[in-house]
Design a protein around this motif. Structure first.
Motif, PDB file in Angstrom:
ATOM      1  N   ARG A 276       0.543  -1.084   0.000  1.00 59.55           N
ATOM      2  CA  ARG A 276      -0.093   0.274   0.182  1.00 59.55           C
ATOM      3  C   ARG A 276       1.101   1.183   0.029  1.00 59.55           C
ATOM      4  N   PRO A 282      -6.076  -3.298  -1.727  1.00 56.16           N
ATOM      5  CA  PRO A 282      -6.853  -4.240  -0.343  1.00 56.16           C
ATOM      6  C   PRO A 282      -6.587  -4.432   1.235  1.00 56.16           C
ATOM      7  N   GLU A 284      -6.788  -6.460   3.292  1.00 54.86           N
ATOM      8  CA  GLU A 284      -6.924  -8.154   3.469  1.00 54.86           C
ATOM      9  C   GLU A 284      -5.451  -8.492   2.636  1.00 54.86           C
ATOM     10  N   TRP A 314     -11.087 -13.643   0.334  1.00 58.63           N
ATOM     11  CA  TRP A 314     -11.405 -12.895   0.421  1.00 58.63           C
ATOM     12  C   TRP A 314     -12.434 -12.549  -0.629  1.00 58.63           C
TER      13      TRP A 314
END
Length: 320
Positions: A276, A282, A284, A314
């Motif tokens: 990220r 995402p 997860e 997920w």
């Protein structure tokens, strides 16, 4: 390696059997550590080999030998034919490693692991044959497409983990999992290859290839325990899964500068990279990446099945 059960549309830059990386046409792969220098490779001439295999084309080559697409006249199917070239005093363990590769790879029977068919010798050379996969390796796919969608990356990772789960169930650790060793078939199936530096998990460190033949693996994708202690188990492969998932999500390797052994050691003290930080991912999936990339094996998921369950939850929208 489950050999180079290589692709129909892509000729790999090199054959990476038991930790050797050779150069040929195509994009260059990362170097793989090995002991001993390469020997001269003498490609076979087109024609019939071992009174059974009709050679079609070279699909990979390296310091230890050459991989061909061949037609098996006995079974009536295309196969990948790996021929050992490097023997003699410069590579005293070549025959041993070649036999070990076939022995370990044959333990594994799973759709996500390339099958090994035959081990033999002909014209003074050892060879093995394995499943021929129509498609391309993940390295080529990522070079063309860059980052993948979160869903696609998760689905590919699920199949990678399924192949690893089968290998670990057969007591085999891959030890050199990287994009070049993950094939994506035209129909979407993922196939793990190149178990050449794999080690039987029941081997003691003294009996395994780590101690006998030195440090083997690709520095950019090696787990910390491979670098510092030579210890390998299923969680070592999960570290590589984290790197694969990171690369699929971001479009770049997590440790882009760690292509040398020195750089690989230097990044060991850093916290696990978070995808990220470079792309919207995402939470997860980012958590899966960070969990797999924990420096201590004890802090990683317990096994490949645990990673699969998290990814599948997920994908289906279940609570993780």
């Amino acid at each position: 390696m489950n050999g180079s059960a290589r692709t129909g549309t892509h000729a790999p830059s090199g054959w990476t059997p038991w930790g050797l990386q050779g150069g040929s046409s195509g994009s260059q792969d990362l170097p793989t550590l090995s002991v001993g220098g390469p020997s001269e490779s003498r490609p076979l001439e087109k024609g019939l080999f071992a009174e059974r295999y009709v050679l079609r084309r070279v699909i990979g080559s390296g310091g230890m030998g050459t991989v061909y697409q061949a037609w098996d006249e006995l079974c009536g199917q295309s196969v990948a034919l790996k021929v050992l070239e490097a023997t003699g005093p410069r590579n005293p363990g070549a025959q041993e490693r070649f036999r070990r590769e076939a022995k370990l790879a044959r333990r594994i029977s799973h759709p996500n692991v390339a099958r090994v068919f035959e081990l033999g010798s002909a014209q003074g050379r050892s060879f093995l044959t394995m499943e021929y996969v129509e498609g391309e390796d993940l390295r080529t796919l990522l070079a063309r497409e860059g980052s993948l969608s979160a869903v696609r990356a998760a689905r590919l990772a699920v199949e990678v983990c399924a192949g690893l789960e089968a290998a670990h169930h057969a007591s085999v650790a891959h030890r050199d999992l990287k994009p070049a060793n993950v094939l994506v078939e035209r129909g979407g199936r993922v196939v793990l290859t190149d178990f050449g530096i794999a080690r039987a998990l029941e081997d003691s460190p003294e009996e395994g290839l780590t101690r006998i033949h030195g440090l083997v693996g690709t520095p950019q994708y090696m787990a910390p325990e491979q670098l510092t202690e030579g210890k390998v188990d299923g969680r070592t492969d999960l570290y590589a899964v984290g790197l694969l998932l990171y690369e699929m999500l971001v479009g770049q390797p997590a440790f882009a500068q760690s292509t040398s052994l020195k750089a690989a050691f230097e990044r060991m003290g850093a916290p696990p990279p978070d995808p990220r930080d470079r792309r919207e991912v995402p939470a997860e999936l980012a958590q899966v990446v960070r969990g797999c990339l924990a420096v201590s094996p004890a802090e990683r998921p317990a096994n490949a099945r645990a990673v699969t369950r998290t990814l599948e939850a997920w994908l289906t929208g279940e609570r993780v």
